[in-house]
Design a protein around this motif. Structure first.
Motif, mmCIF file in Angstrom:
data_model
loop_
_atom_site.group_PDB
_atom_site.id
_atom_site.type_symbol
_atom_site.label_atom_id
_atom_site.label_comp_id
_atom_site.label_asym_id
_atom_site.label_seq_id
_atom_site.Cartn_x
_atom_site.Cartn_y
_atom_site.Cartn_z
ATOM 1 N N ALA A 406 18.853 31.513 43.893
ATOM 2 C CA ALA A 406 19.024 31.334 45.335
ATOM 3 C C ALA A 406 18.033 30.316 45.889
ATOM 4 O O ALA A 406 18.366 29.498 46.757
ATOM 5 C CB ALA A 406 18.878 32.668 46.051
ATOM 6 N N PHE A 410 19.262 27.105 47.765
ATOM 7 C CA PHE A 410 18.890 26.875 49.167
ATOM 8 C C PHE A 410 18.113 25.575 49.319
ATOM 9 O O PHE A 410 18.386 24.771 50.224
ATOM 10 C CB PHE A 410 18.067 28.056 49.681
ATOM 11 C CG PHE A 410 17.643 27.921 51.108
ATOM 12 C CD1 PHE A 410 18.539 28.181 52.135
ATOM 13 C CD2 PHE A 410 16.355 27.518 51.436
ATOM 14 C CE1 PHE A 410 18.159 28.047 53.467
ATOM 15 C CE2 PHE A 410 15.966 27.379 52.749
ATOM 16 C CZ PHE A 410 16.869 27.650 53.775
ATOM 17 N N GLY A 413 20.452 22.733 48.826
ATOM 18 C CA GLY A 413 21.369 22.590 49.955
ATOM 19 C C GLY A 413 20.719 21.918 51.154
ATOM 20 O O GLY A 413 21.310 21.033 51.791
ATOM 21 N N TRP A 452 28.238 23.062 61.789
ATOM 22 C CA TRP A 452 28.905 23.973 60.859
ATOM 23 C C TRP A 452 29.076 23.360 59.470
ATOM 24 O O TRP A 452 29.129 24.086 58.473
ATOM 25 C CB TRP A 452 30.263 24.398 61.404
ATOM 26 C CG TRP A 452 31.265 23.284 61.563
ATOM 27 C CD1 TRP A 452 31.544 22.591 62.688
ATOM 28 C CD2 TRP A 452 32.126 22.751 60.536
ATOM 29 N NE1 TRP A 452 32.518 21.651 62.454
ATOM 30 C CE2 TRP A 452 32.897 21.732 61.152
ATOM 31 C CE3 TRP A 452 32.317 23.019 59.186
ATOM 32 C CZ2 TRP A 452 33.837 20.994 60.441
ATOM 33 C CZ3 TRP A 452 33.251 22.285 58.475
ATOM 34 C CH2 TRP A 452 34.006 21.297 59.095
ATOM 35 N N MET A 455 25.492 23.517 57.642
ATOM 36 C CA MET A 455 25.166 24.917 57.408
ATOM 37 C C MET A 455 26.107 25.516 56.361
ATOM 38 O O MET A 455 25.683 26.279 55.484
ATOM 39 C CB MET A 455 25.265 25.712 58.717
ATOM 40 C CG MET A 455 24.144 25.416 59.702
ATOM 41 S SD MET A 455 24.110 26.566 61.090
ATOM 42 C CE MET A 455 23.740 28.095 60.255
ATOM 43 N N GLY A 456 27.389 25.164 56.452
ATOM 44 C CA GLY A 456 28.344 25.633 55.460
ATOM 45 C C GLY A 456 28.029 25.097 54.075
ATOM 46 O O GLY A 456 28.198 25.804 53.063
ATOM 47 N N ILE A 458 25.033 24.359 52.925
ATOM 48 C CA ILE A 458 23.871 25.100 52.411
ATOM 49 C C ILE A 458 24.295 26.469 51.891
ATOM 50 O O ILE A 458 23.901 26.891 50.803
ATOM 51 C CB ILE A 458 22.801 25.236 53.507
ATOM 52 C CG1 ILE A 458 22.222 23.852 53.866
ATOM 53 C CG2 ILE A 458 21.691 26.179 53.063
ATOM 54 C CD1 ILE A 458 21.254 23.875 55.030
ATOM 55 N N LEU A 459 25.129 27.160 52.668
ATOM 56 C CA LEU A 459 25.595 28.483 52.235
ATOM 57 C C LEU A 459 26.460 28.373 50.988
ATOM 58 O O LEU A 459 26.394 29.245 50.093
ATOM 59 C CB LEU A 459 26.383 29.143 53.370
ATOM 60 C CG LEU A 459 25.576 29.528 54.616
ATOM 61 C CD1 LEU A 459 26.496 30.091 55.696
ATOM 62 C CD2 LEU A 459 24.490 30.539 54.260
ATOM 63 N N PHE A 460 27.257 27.307 50.901
ATOM 64 C CA PHE A 460 28.106 27.115 49.727
ATOM 65 C C PHE A 460 27.242 26.867 48.491
ATOM 66 O O PHE A 460 27.496 27.426 47.413
ATOM 67 C CB PHE A 460 29.051 25.941 49.961
ATOM 68 C CG PHE A 460 30.004 25.688 48.829
ATOM 69 C CD1 PHE A 460 30.902 26.669 48.422
ATOM 70 C CD2 PHE A 460 29.998 24.480 48.151
ATOM 71 C CE1 PHE A 460 31.785 26.445 47.370
ATOM 72 C CE2 PHE A 460 30.869 24.246 47.096
ATOM 73 C CZ PHE A 460 31.766 25.230 46.714
ATOM 74 N N LEU A 462 24.209 27.873 48.096
ATOM 75 C CA LEU A 462 23.542 29.137 47.812
ATOM 76 C C LEU A 462 24.465 30.076 47.035
ATOM 77 O O LEU A 462 24.067 30.702 46.042
ATOM 78 C CB LEU A 462 23.105 29.779 49.125
ATOM 79 C CG LEU A 462 22.238 31.042 49.053
ATOM 80 C CD1 LEU A 462 20.928 30.742 48.348
ATOM 81 C CD2 LEU A 462 21.994 31.596 50.439
ATOM 82 N N ALA A 463 25.746 30.140 47.471
ATOM 83 C CA ALA A 463 26.709 31.019 46.802
ATOM 84 C C ALA A 463 26.986 30.554 45.375
ATOM 85 O O ALA A 463 27.043 31.370 44.437
ATOM 86 C CB ALA A 463 28.005 31.072 47.612
#
Length: 488
Positions: A406, A410, A413, A452, A455-456, A458-460, A462-463
């Motif tokens: 992670a 992160f 990202g 968005w 931020m999306g 970064i989350l992608f 991370l996932a």
């Protein structure tokens, strides 16, 4: 194990293998940067296109059309929408997916104007006419304009202003008309007269007696020019030039030719245009109307109507409701809003393809994360065995590897999003410097990076990083502590 302890332990493990962690993070950084850059480019294209439509004043207007007089007259061989009763070309063809059942006449115009949300209705009346101004004779296209008029095509003037009143004998012309008329500048044309020329009437022809033949009041042949006095040209109507529309910008930005109504070189008040069109009806138009009355399509005293009209609404939100009412009236309509869903679908496909291409690079980076985690297991087998021997659960062992992945995801990202922002800025400057500026165009932002999106991304990242650590974490949790303690 508390969250902060897990995070502290993960950061310590990553610091012990700085080079490997950095190289793994670089893969995530590149993947995120590619995704954000490519998707932001697609979003930029979409935003620029929609903003251009908005600047062209296409969201507040719709074109209404009725039953074509040529069709009701039985002239089915003529392409629908190609010509109106005046026999002249009337701009672009209109959609044919709906067949109107009502003629667009003055009564229909009045009904449309009463609909909620409608600002005004402007029937299209256009025709070519022989003009004279500043001693120059030329043929130009003329159209009627509503007064007052909210269309953005009448917002930018090179000189003068818009027509002041509906019943005035005033005209607004283009800069091309100024040049043809021989005026030195648009300001010089303001206040000058513009004459509409027409053939002499039957009465005038009879009064001419034995005078020589003429065309539009102009003598034919040298002998006629010597014998016929000057000033015998028939001036049917005179207008005063009050405004000169500015020409479109050379950089491709919207100019005066905005909205859905076809453009013209000269604009006069609608009543004056309507009167001229009725008084100077062409021979072909008379035949068409005679056929329509002969087969009963229109009554003897019924107006042939207009080919189309422009309806302007106060708010684009009411376009759908107004169009439903128009369909109930038996009239057809066209709006650029019809194409918005198709445009959005096309850009959704484009953005999806661009995102998929960028996602491939992030997928490759996920393999690097998995490889890093597996190598970390091999190097820390004894450490894992000790932790399990003193009571660490399998879940906690998995969480350690998940936290490490992670952190990599992160960090990659965030840095990747910043890198994409920098790439977008540099690409915009280079495009302006080497492409737009040499052509005299203004700066255009080709990329759109909304909140968005980054931020999306970064989350992608991370996932993807956590998913890449699933196998290494499960493998680490299955390590036998006894064998791990014996590991060198």
């Amino acid at each position: 194990m508390p969250f902060l302890d897990l995070l502290r332990l993960s950061l310590r493990n990553l610091r012990e293998a700085k080079l490997r962690a950095t190289l793994t993070s670089m893969g995530v950084i590149v993947g995120v940067a590619v995704i954000v850059t490519m998707v932001s480019f697609g979003l930029g294209l979409q935003r620029n296109l929609l903003s251009r439509f908005k600047a062209l004043d296409l969201f507040n207007e719709m074109t209404v059309f009725g039953k074509n007089i040529a069709v009701v007259a039985g002239n089915l061989d003529r392409p629908s929408g190609a010509r109106r009763a005046g026999g002249d070309n009337q701009g672009p063809r209109l959609p044919t997916n709906f067949t109107p059942t009502r003629i667009l006449d003055d009564a229909a115009i009045a009904e449309i104007a009463k609909l909620p949300g409608v600002s005004y209705v402007e029937p299209y009346i256009g025709f070519p006419v022989e003009c004279r101004s500043n001693g120059k004779v030329f043929a130009h296209s003329v159209a009627g304009a509503s007064v007052p008029n909210a269309s953005s095509r009448f917002k930018e003037f090179a000189a003068g202003q818009m027509i002041s009143a509906t019943n005035s004998d005033e005209a607004v012309i283009s800069e091309d008309t100024v040049r043809i008329s021989g005026y030195a500048s648009p300001a010089e044309a303001i206040g000058k007269t513009l004459e509409f020329l027409a053939p002499p009437s039957e009465k005038e022809k009879q009064e001419a007696g034995n005078e020589s033949e003429s065309f539009f009041g102009l003598p034919l042949g040298e002998a006629d020019q010597d014998t016929k006095p000057r000033g015998s040209v028939v001036v049917a109507r005179t207008f005063r030039i009050v405004g000169v529309l500015a020409e479109p910008k050379q950089d491709g930005r919207p100019g005066p030719s905005r909205g859905l109504m076809p453009t013209a070189d000269i604009y006069i008040p609608l009543p004056a245009a309507h009167q001229w069109a009725n008084e100077h009806l062409g021979e072909q138009a008379r035949v068409v109307m005679a056929l329509a009355r002969e087969n009963g399509a229109i009554g003897e005293d019924q107006s042939p109507g207009y080919f189309s009209a422009l309806v302007r609404v106060n708010d684009p939100v009411v376009l759908t409701d107004v169009r439903k009412r128009l369909t109930e009236f038996g009239l057809g309509s066209f709006s650029i809003v019809d194409q918005l869903d198709q445009i959005r679908t096309v850009f959704l496909i484009i953005n999806s393809v661009l995102g998929l291409l960028g996602g491939i690079s992030l997928l490759v980076a996920s393999f690097g994360i998995a490889n890093t985690m597996i190598m970390s297991i091999l190097e820390r087998t004894r450490e894992i065995g000790i932790m399990k021997a003193i009571g660490a659960e399998d879940r906690e062992i998995k969480l350690i590897f998940f936290f490490e992945a992670a952190v990599i995801g992160f960090t990659g990202g965030v840095i990747g999003s910043l890198a994409a922002w920098g790439i977008d800025a540099v690409a915009n400057r280079l495009a302006y410097r080497f492409i737009l500026k040499p052509q005299g165009a203004s700066f255009v932002d080709f990329f759109h990076l909304p909140v968005w999106l980054w931020m999306g991304a970064i989350l992608f990242a991370l996932a993807v990083s956590v998913l890449a650590a699933l196998y290494p974490a499960a493998r680490a949790a299955r390590i036998d502590p006894v064998r791990a303690l014996r590991h060198d």
